[in-house]
Motif scaffolding. Structure first.
Motif, PDB file in Angstrom:
ATOM      1  N   LEU A   1      -1.822   6.356   6.500  1.00 35.36           N
ATOM      2  CA  LEU A   1      -3.023   7.186   6.594  1.00 35.36           C
ATOM      3  C   LEU A   1      -2.788   8.398   7.496  1.00 35.36           C
ATOM      4  CD1 LEU A   1      -5.797   4.430   6.825  1.00 35.36           C
ATOM      5  CD2 LEU A   1      -5.164   5.830   4.840  1.00 35.36           C
ATOM      6  N   GLY A   2      -1.955   8.222   8.520  1.00 35.72           N
ATOM      7  CA  GLY A   2      -1.602   9.363   9.357  1.00 35.72           C
ATOM      8  C   GLY A   2      -0.599  10.275   8.672  1.00 35.72           C
ATOM      9  N   TYR A   3       0.329   9.684   7.943  1.00 37.56           N
ATOM     10  CA  TYR A   3       1.392  10.446   7.277  1.00 37.56           C
ATOM     11  C   TYR A   3       0.835  11.396   6.219  1.00 37.56           C
ATOM     12  CZ  TYR A   3       5.598  11.284   4.440  1.00 37.56           C
ATOM     13  OH  TYR A   3       6.618  11.874   3.731  1.00 37.56           O
ATOM     14  N   ILE A   4      -0.114  10.918   5.400  1.00 36.01           N
ATOM     15  CA  ILE A   4      -0.586  11.731   4.267  1.00 36.01           C
ATOM     16  C   ILE A   4      -1.487  12.884   4.689  1.00 36.01           C
ATOM     17  CG2 ILE A   4      -0.404   9.828   2.633  1.00 36.01           C
ATOM     18  CD1 ILE A   4      -3.442   9.501   2.839  1.00 36.01           C
ATOM     19  N   ARG A   5      -1.870  12.911   5.968  1.00 35.68           N
ATOM     20  CA  ARG A   5      -2.669  14.051   6.428  1.00 35.68           C
ATOM     21  C   ARG A   5      -1.881  15.351   6.387  1.00 35.68           C
ATOM     22  NH1 ARG A   5      -5.160  11.136  11.840  1.00 35.68           N
ATOM     23  NH2 ARG A   5      -6.514   9.640  10.743  1.00 35.68           N
ATOM     24  N   SER A   6      -0.572  15.232   6.572  1.00 35.95           N
ATOM     25  CA  SER A   6       0.251  16.449   6.617  1.00 35.95           C
ATOM     26  C   SER A   6       1.481  16.386   5.715  1.00 35.95           C
ATOM     27  CB  SER A   6       0.704  16.708   8.059  1.00 35.95           C
ATOM     28  OG  SER A   6       1.395  15.583   8.583  1.00 35.95           O
ATOM     29  N   HIS A   7       1.613  15.321   4.935  1.00 36.13           N
ATOM     30  CA  HIS A   7       2.775  15.190   4.051  1.00 36.13           C
ATOM     31  C   HIS A   7       2.344  14.793   2.647  1.00 36.13           C
ATOM     32  CE1 HIS A   7       4.440  14.563   8.108  1.00 36.13           C
ATOM     33  NE2 HIS A   7       5.583  15.010   7.630  1.00 36.13           N
ATOM     34  N   ARG A   8       3.146  15.193   1.691  1.00 37.25           N
ATOM     35  CA  ARG A   8       2.945  14.744   0.320  1.00 37.25           C
ATOM     36  C   ARG A   8       3.622  13.385   0.125  1.00 37.25           C
ATOM     37  NH1 ARG A   8       3.595  19.828  -3.891  1.00 37.25           N
ATOM     38  NH2 ARG A   8       2.003  21.201  -2.963  1.00 37.25           N
ATOM     39  N   PHE A   9       3.477  12.850  -1.086  1.00 37.87           N
ATOM     40  CA  PHE A   9       4.060  11.552  -1.412  1.00 37.87           C
ATOM     41  C   PHE A   9       5.478  11.679  -1.985  1.00 37.87           C
ATOM     42  CE2 PHE A   9      -0.503  10.648  -1.602  1.00 37.87           C
ATOM     43  CZ  PHE A   9      -0.571   9.451  -0.911  1.00 37.87           C
ATOM     44  N   THR A  10       6.067  12.871  -1.876  1.00 37.92           N
ATOM     45  CA  THR A  10       7.361  13.137  -2.510  1.00 37.92           C
ATOM     46  C   THR A  10       8.451  12.167  -2.055  1.00 37.92           C
ATOM     47  OG1 THR A  10       6.757  15.476  -2.619  1.00 37.92           O
ATOM     48  CG2 THR A  10       9.068  14.920  -3.003  1.00 37.92           C
ATOM     49  N   ALA A  11       8.484  11.856  -0.764  1.00 39.79           N
ATOM     50  CA  ALA A  11       9.531  10.967  -0.242  1.00 39.79           C
ATOM     51  C   ALA A  11       9.475   9.597  -0.920  1.00 39.79           C
ATOM     52  CB  ALA A  11       9.377  10.812   1.269  1.00 39.79           C
ATOM     53  N   PHE A  12       8.268   9.100  -1.186  1.00 38.15           N
ATOM     54  CA  PHE A  12       8.129   7.809  -1.857  1.00 38.15           C
ATOM     55  C   PHE A  12       8.595   7.898  -3.309  1.00 38.15           C
ATOM     56  CE2 PHE A  12       4.682   7.930   1.352  1.00 38.15           C
ATOM     57  CZ  PHE A  12       5.138   6.910   2.171  1.00 38.15           C
ATOM     58  N   ALA A  13       8.308   9.023  -3.950  1.00 39.82           N
ATOM     59  CA  ALA A  13       8.740   9.214  -5.332  1.00 39.82           C
ATOM     60  C   ALA A  13      10.260   9.234  -5.421  1.00 39.82           C
ATOM     61  CB  ALA A  13       8.153  10.518  -5.887  1.00 39.82           C
ATOM     62  N   VAL A  14      10.899   9.927  -4.498  1.00 38.07           N
ATOM     63  CA  VAL A  14      12.365   9.995  -4.484  1.00 38.07           C
ATOM     64  C   VAL A  14      12.955   8.607  -4.253  1.00 38.07           C
ATOM     65  CG1 VAL A  14      14.374  10.900  -3.232  1.00 38.07           C
ATOM     66  CG2 VAL A  14      12.430  12.401  -3.742  1.00 38.07           C
ATOM     67  N   TYR A  15      12.361   7.853  -3.342  1.00 40.85           N
ATOM     68  CA  TYR A  15      12.828   6.483  -3.086  1.00 40.85           C
ATOM     69  C   TYR A  15      12.717   5.629  -4.344  1.00 40.85           C
ATOM     70  CZ  TYR A  15      12.588   1.609  -1.644  1.00 40.85           C
ATOM     71  OH  TYR A  15      12.786   0.248  -1.558  1.00 40.85           O
ATOM     72  N   ARG A  16      11.605   5.731  -5.055  1.00 44.54           N
ATOM     73  CA  ARG A  16      11.422   4.954  -6.276  1.00 44.54           C
ATOM     74  C   ARG A  16      12.510   5.276  -7.297  1.00 44.54           C
ATOM     75  NH1 ARG A  16       5.940   3.169  -7.741  1.00 44.54           N
ATOM     76  NH2 ARG A  16       6.691   3.515  -9.851  1.00 44.54           N
TER      77      ARG A  16
ATOM     78  N   PHE B   1       0.801  -1.223   0.000  1.00 46.43           N
ATOM     79  CA  PHE B   1       0.000   0.000   0.000  1.00 46.43           C
ATOM     80  C   PHE B   1       0.835   1.275   0.000  1.00 46.43           C
ATOM     81  CE2 PHE B   1      -2.880  -3.238   1.556  1.00 46.43           C
ATOM     82  CZ  PHE B   1      -3.956  -3.026   0.709  1.00 46.43           C
ATOM     83  N   LEU B   2       2.119   1.170   0.309  1.00 50.26           N
ATOM     84  CA  LEU B   2       2.974   2.325   0.081  1.00 50.26           C
ATOM     85  C   LEU B   2       3.190   2.420  -1.431  1.00 50.26           C
ATOM     86  CD1 LEU B   2       5.666   2.030   2.904  1.00 50.26           C
ATOM     87  CD2 LEU B   2       3.384   3.045   2.982  1.00 50.26           C
ATOM     88  N   PRO B   3       3.200   3.609  -1.999  1.00 55.46           N
ATOM     89  CA  PRO B   3       3.264   3.743  -3.463  1.00 55.46           C
ATOM     90  C   PRO B   3       4.644   3.483  -4.048  1.00 55.46           C
ATOM     91  CG  PRO B   3       3.237   5.901  -2.439  1.00 55.46           C
ATOM     92  CD  PRO B   3       3.049   4.914  -1.327  1.00 55.46           C
ATOM     93  N   ILE B   4       5.186   2.278  -3.762  1.00 55.92           N
ATOM     94  CA  ILE B   4       6.540   1.958  -4.221  1.00 55.92           C
ATOM     95  C   ILE B   4       6.601   0.616  -4.952  1.00 55.92           C
ATOM     96  CG2 ILE B   4       7.732   3.368  -2.503  1.00 55.92           C
ATOM     97  CD1 ILE B   4       8.009   0.901  -0.756  1.00 55.92           C
ATOM     98  N   SER B   5       5.453  -0.018  -5.181  1.00 56.68           N
ATOM     99  CA  SER B   5       5.329  -1.255  -5.961  1.00 56.68           C
ATOM    100  C   SER B   5       5.707  -2.513  -5.193  1.00 56.68           C
ATOM    101  CB  SER B   5       6.155  -1.202  -7.248  1.00 56.68           C
ATOM    102  OG  SER B   5       6.068  -2.446  -7.935  1.00 56.68           O
ATOM    103  N   SER B   6       4.691  -3.228  -4.737  1.00 57.62           N
ATOM    104  CA  SER B   6       4.932  -4.497  -4.039  1.00 57.62           C
ATOM    105  C   SER B   6       5.411  -5.574  -5.008  1.00 57.62           C
ATOM    106  CB  SER B   6       3.651  -4.969  -3.340  1.00 57.62           C
ATOM    107  OG  SER B   6       2.612  -5.200  -4.277  1.00 57.62           O
ATOM    108  N   THR B   7       4.765  -5.668  -6.179  1.00 53.37           N
ATOM    109  CA  THR B   7       5.153  -6.691  -7.153  1.00 53.37           C
ATOM    110  C   THR B   7       6.600  -6.508  -7.593  1.00 53.37           C
ATOM    111  OG1 THR B   7       2.876  -6.775  -7.954  1.00 53.37           O
ATOM    112  CG2 THR B   7       4.555  -7.786  -9.341  1.00 53.37           C
ATOM    113  N   GLY B   8       6.986  -5.273  -7.843  1.00 57.77           N
ATOM    114  CA  GLY B   8       8.362  -5.000  -8.229  1.00 57.77           C
ATOM    115  C   GLY B   8       9.341  -5.415  -7.154  1.00 57.77           C
ATOM    116  N   HIS B   9       9.048  -5.083  -5.898  1.00 59.89           N
ATOM    117  CA  HIS B   9       9.940  -5.455  -4.797  1.00 59.89           C
ATOM    118  C   HIS B   9       9.995  -6.962  -4.603  1.00 59.89           C
ATOM    119  CE1 HIS B   9       9.952  -1.185  -3.766  1.00 59.89           C
ATOM    120  NE2 HIS B   9      10.935  -1.441  -2.918  1.00 59.89           N
TER     121      HIS B   9
END
Length: 281
Positions: A251-266, A36-44
């Motif tokens: 769900l708690g994180y996205i209340r005050s943060h964008r998804f940028t950190a996940f994009a950078v990780y990808r 559910f984190l936007p980093i691809s489970s199938t890929g990992h």
């Protein structure tokens, strides 16, 4: 004598069995974190299987269902409210949109299966999907941030989310959660929480149906006897527990943060894969 035989059998049997069990636990942890984190489970999972050993399609789909079970627990009040309030027009409208998104994915998925589609067996396409998806996430969120806050799920959002699930299913590294959340945000549901909830709720029937389909195929082709049911069961439980914690945190994180950190990780992971595995091995 019997004690000696038992000990000898234990020595020869146990190391391999324990190693398989540890690998199953690790795969369950990876699935639980990444589904559910936007980093691809199938890929990992495809990457992890290079070191932990390849698993059956049933194993991979079943541990995904474990992660979906976690989301079912988290959203049980929402699901129960659907049952209680299904007569309300707004509730029926939302349920119908979930159903349409699911049916689009299911029908297209069956078509792809009948056509003999197979997931890629090399790392290179996964790496590129991670990089391109990360760049797309950064751009998509910037575009969505400029729009008025909108939590309503439209029919356009529902249809496109169904298509996005299908795309993520046939392109490992894309990420089902990332594809569905950001498609929803770009299609009109600019509110991150609303887009995420719809994406997660659509995933519940989708993954349960996929697991049921793989179970049916396994039994029809006589593969049940060859399946490592102990490892599958352990990985399923681990995936459920880890996914529960991961989704609660997200769900708690996205209340005050964008998804940028996940994009950078990808992007970083994709580049690392291309550098260390230039031939896609």
């Amino acid at each position: 004598m019997f004690a000696g035989l038992s000990y000898a059998a234990f020595v020869h049997w146990n190391p391999s069995h324990v190693n398989d069990l540890i690998n199953a636990i690790l795969l369950g942890i990876i699935e639980g974190i990444t589904e559910f984190l936007p980093i691809s489970s199938t890929g990992h999972l495809l990457i992890a299987e290079r070191w932990l050993g390849e698993r059956s399609d049933l194993f991979n789909v079943a541990i995904q269902a474990g992660a979906i079970l976690a989301v079912t627990f988290i959203y049980w009040r929402t699901l129960w409210s659907f049952v209680q309030n299904w007569r309300r027009p707004e509730t029926r409208d939302y349920i119908l949109k979930l159903g349409v998104a699911f049916l689009i994915t299911a029908v297209l998925g069956l078509i792809a299966t009948k056509m003999g589609f197979k997931l890629p067996e090399t790392i290179t396409p996964i790496a590129w999907a991670l990089i391109i998806g990360g760049i797309w996430m950064i751009g998509a969120e910037q575009v969505a941030a400029k729009r008025p806050d909108q939590a309503k799920i439209t029919w356009r959002v529902a249809i496109l989310v169904g298509l996005a699930q299908m795309v993520a299913g046939i392109f490992p590294g894309t990420s089902r959660s990332a594809a569905t959340i950001f498609v929803a945000m770009l299609a009109g549901t600019s509110n991150r929480a609303a887009a995420t909830e719809f994406a997660f709720l659509v995933g519940i029937p989708t993954m349960y149906a996929a697991t049921g389909y793989e179970l049916l195929k396994t039994y029809q082709h006589g593969g049940a006897a060859g399946e490592d049911w102990t490892g599958l069961g352990v990985a399923f439980v681990v995936s459920t527990l880890v996914a529960f914690a991961a989704v609660k945190w997200l769900l708690g994180y996205i209340r005050s943060h964008r998804f940028t950190a996940f994009a950078v990780y990808r992007i970083a992971l994709g580049i690392a894969l291309l550098l260390f595995l230039p031939t896609g091995g």
